[in-house]
Every structure is written in C-alpha cells, then in structure tokens.
Scaffold this motif. Structure first.
Motif, PDB file in Angstrom:
ATOM      1  N   SER A  83       0.838  -1.202   0.000  1.00 32.75           N
ATOM      2  CA  SER A  83       0.000   0.000   0.000  1.00 32.75           C
ATOM      3  C   SER A  83       0.877   1.259   0.000  1.00 32.75           C
ATOM      4  CB  SER A  83      -0.923  -0.010   1.216  1.00 32.75           C
ATOM      5  OG  SER A  83      -0.132   0.023   2.365  1.00 32.75           O
ATOM      6  N   LYS A  84       0.323   2.309  -0.576  1.00 34.69           N
ATOM      7  CA  LYS A  84       1.067   3.577  -0.677  1.00 34.69           C
ATOM      8  C   LYS A  84       1.236   4.184   0.699  1.00 34.69           C
ATOM      9  CE  LYS A  84      -1.251   5.484  -4.627  1.00 34.69           C
ATOM     10  NZ  LYS A  84      -1.667   6.715  -5.252  1.00 34.69           N
ATOM     11  N   SER A  85       2.321   4.933   0.910  1.00 34.61           N
ATOM     12  CA  SER A  85       2.501   5.588   2.211  1.00 34.61           C
ATOM     13  C   SER A  85       1.545   6.793   2.290  1.00 34.61           C
ATOM     14  CB  SER A  85       3.947   6.022   2.413  1.00 34.61           C
ATOM     15  OG  SER A  85       4.214   7.107   1.596  1.00 34.61           O
ATOM     16  N   GLN A 109      -0.749   8.884  -0.619  1.00 37.30           N
ATOM     17  CA  GLN A 109      -2.220   8.810  -0.644  1.00 37.30           C
ATOM     18  C   GLN A 109      -2.851  10.193  -0.485  1.00 37.30           C
ATOM     19  OE1 GLN A 109      -3.919   5.994   2.238  1.00 37.30           O
ATOM     20  NE2 GLN A 109      -1.922   5.060   2.334  1.00 37.30           N
ATOM     21  N   ARG A 118      -8.793   3.319   4.269  1.00 34.80           N
ATOM     22  CA  ARG A 118      -8.593   4.631   3.614  1.00 34.80           C
ATOM     23  C   ARG A 118      -9.167   5.788   4.434  1.00 34.80           C
ATOM     24  NH1 ARG A 118     -13.007   2.677   0.793  1.00 34.80           N
ATOM     25  NH2 ARG A 118     -14.815   4.037   1.022  1.00 34.80           N
TER      26      ARG A 118
END
Ligand code: BTN
Length: 276
Positions: free
Chosen positions: A2-4, A8, A183
């Motif tokens: 997952s993106k940091s 995001q 999210r």
C-alpha cells in the motif's frame, strides 16, 4: 504494497497550501520535534509532518501520548508568522475547533462530538484526540508546530486506565455495527487539514472573538461543576470544585466558587467534570 500516507494524501487533498508540502516517516520520536527542525531550516506555514508511530509522543502538561498504533494519526502542521497577528494564547483552541468541526462533519452519526477545554477531542464523552501547539521564536518570527493525535483505527488500548477514558473511531463504529475502511485515515487527514486552513487564519487575524461562539457550542465544561488539577486561581487546594461559567475574550476558562462570587481565569490547568 500500500502507498505511504504522503502518496495517498496528495490524491484527496483539497487545501490550497496546508499539507501540500508533506514529509511522512514510518517512525520518529515526535512529529512536533521534526517539524520544529524543519521550520528552523525555513519551511513555511502549512508544511506537514506525519508518522505511523512515535517513540516519544508528547501530550499537554508533560504527558506521554501513546503513539503505538500505526493505523492512528500523528501529525504536525507548521504555522510561521511574524508580529501583527493574534497571540498564541488560544491557538490550540482554534486548532481543536477546526478538528472537531471536521470530524463531526464527516461522522455525525457516530455520536456527540465535543471539546474538553482547552482542546481535547471527545466522542461521546471519551477522549479520541488531542492537540499540542509548541512555539519558538527565531529570526523575528513565531514558528509553531501544531501537533495533533487522533485515535482512528486502533481497536484496543494497552493501558486499562486509558481504555476507560479513551476511545477510537473504529471502536465507536464497531459498537454501532460498522467497520471503517483503511482509507479513512487519509480521508480524515485531508478533511482535518481543509478545516484547519480555514479556521486557524480566521483566529490569527481576528483573535479568539471570531471563533468564540462556535467554540462555546462544543465546549463540554461550560455551565458544569469542575475540579482543577492544580491549585485553584483563588489559592484553593487542587481538586476544589468550581463552576465553569464562560470563556474570557482570549479563551481562558472563567470559573467561580459559587453563583454571584468573583470569576477567576484558568489558563493552562486541566479540568475534570465533577459529575460526568
Ligand atoms: C494531548 O491531548 O495532551 C495532546 C496530544 C498531542 C499528540 C500529538 S501526536 C503528533 C504531535 N507530536 C507529539 O509528540 N505530540 C503531538
């Protein structure tokens, strides 16, 4: 993978400036300290430092801030200004107000959002977040790290004492049969920054008076009996009961021992409701 958080955030940020310059680190001692160093090097208002965890997270009045849950929020935003704006006195109250309004706007159905004076964030009477603004003067300007921590997705607190007084967004959602997606962390951060970008400059240019009525609407202590953690402003011992009657023009809490008696200002103490 997952993106940091910084990768995001850029996708959902709606601010003009706040949070657009962003450093995210997996672990640090305190995001307030990182930001203070960064401001010393010249970074300006709106720059943001976030971390997944803090080794030495600080709270108000020298307390420790449990920063062990990587799903929660540990963030500090820079405020750099010269003379000619409202003082630092009520900045923490302005930050607290911006945050609570953002949270209530995003999650009105989760419960009652309130501020415990001066700037604890409460959800249904339990602490869900806090604010720590720390300032230094350098080169004729005030460099303020506006730090805030928010219990977001953690589903337990190690310390049983803390577990009684504190909660998280995920725990409250769970009680209502809801699960929050991962999210939510970045969506909440984006909304908090948007509200801060609007509320803090209003306070800086107009003083506490321009946000006082909104703040009063959230302040849990007003009209209630409270105990002060330190010596009373009238010299009474710690734990003496006062009535919290109002806020002064600079955000100080006005208290009195009994109706009709002298009102005293409380500026940096901790206050506890006598009857929760
Ligand atoms: C409080 O309620 O006492 C204030 C808590 C503030 C915690 C935040 S987390 C990010 C920033 N870095 C710190 O060390 N403290 C603040």
């Amino acid at each position: 993978m997952s993106k940091s958080l910084d990768a995001q955030l850029i996708d959902c940020l709606q601010t003009k400036v706040w949070g657009r310059v962003h450093r995210h680190v997996p672990v640090t001692d305190s995001t307030n300290d990182d930001l203070a160093r960064w401001m010393e090097q010249g970074t300006k208002t709106g720059s943001l430092v976030t971390a997944d965890r803090q080794r030495r997270g600080r709270g108000r009045l020298g307390r420790h801030w449990d920063s062990s849950a990587a799903q929660d929020l540990y963030a500090s935003v820079a405020l750099v200004h010269g003379p000619g704006v409202a003082g630092m006195g009520a900045l923490g109250l302005a930050v607290g107000l911006g945050l609570i309004q953002a949270l209530e706007g995003q999650f009105p159905e989760l419960g009652t959002w309130r501020l415990k004076w001066p700037n604890d964030l409460l959800l249904d009477g339990k602490k869900i977040g806090g604010v720590l603004c720390e300032a230094r003067w350098s080169r004729g300007e005030a460099q303020v790290a506006c730090g805030f921590g928010l219990n977001l997705l953690r589903n337990r607190f190690e310390d049983p004492g803390v577990a009684q007084r504190a909660t998280s967004l995920a725990l409250v959602a769970q009680e209502r049969g809801k699960t929050l997606p991962a999210r939510v962390r970045v969506e909440v951060l984006a909304q908090l920054l948007l509200n801060l970008e609007q509320t803090v400059p209003r306070y800086l240019s107009g003083g506490f008076g321009v946000i006082a009525s909104a703040y009063r609407g959230y302040c849990r202590e007003l009209g209630r009996a409270v105990r002060l953690s330190g010596q009373g402003p009238d010299g009474s011992p710690p734990g003496t009961v006062f009535q919290a009657i109002d806020l002064d023009e600079d955000g100080a809490l006005l208290v009195q021992r009994a109706r009709g008696q002298r009102a005293w200002r409380v500026q940096s103490d901790d206050v506890w409701l006598v009857a929760p």
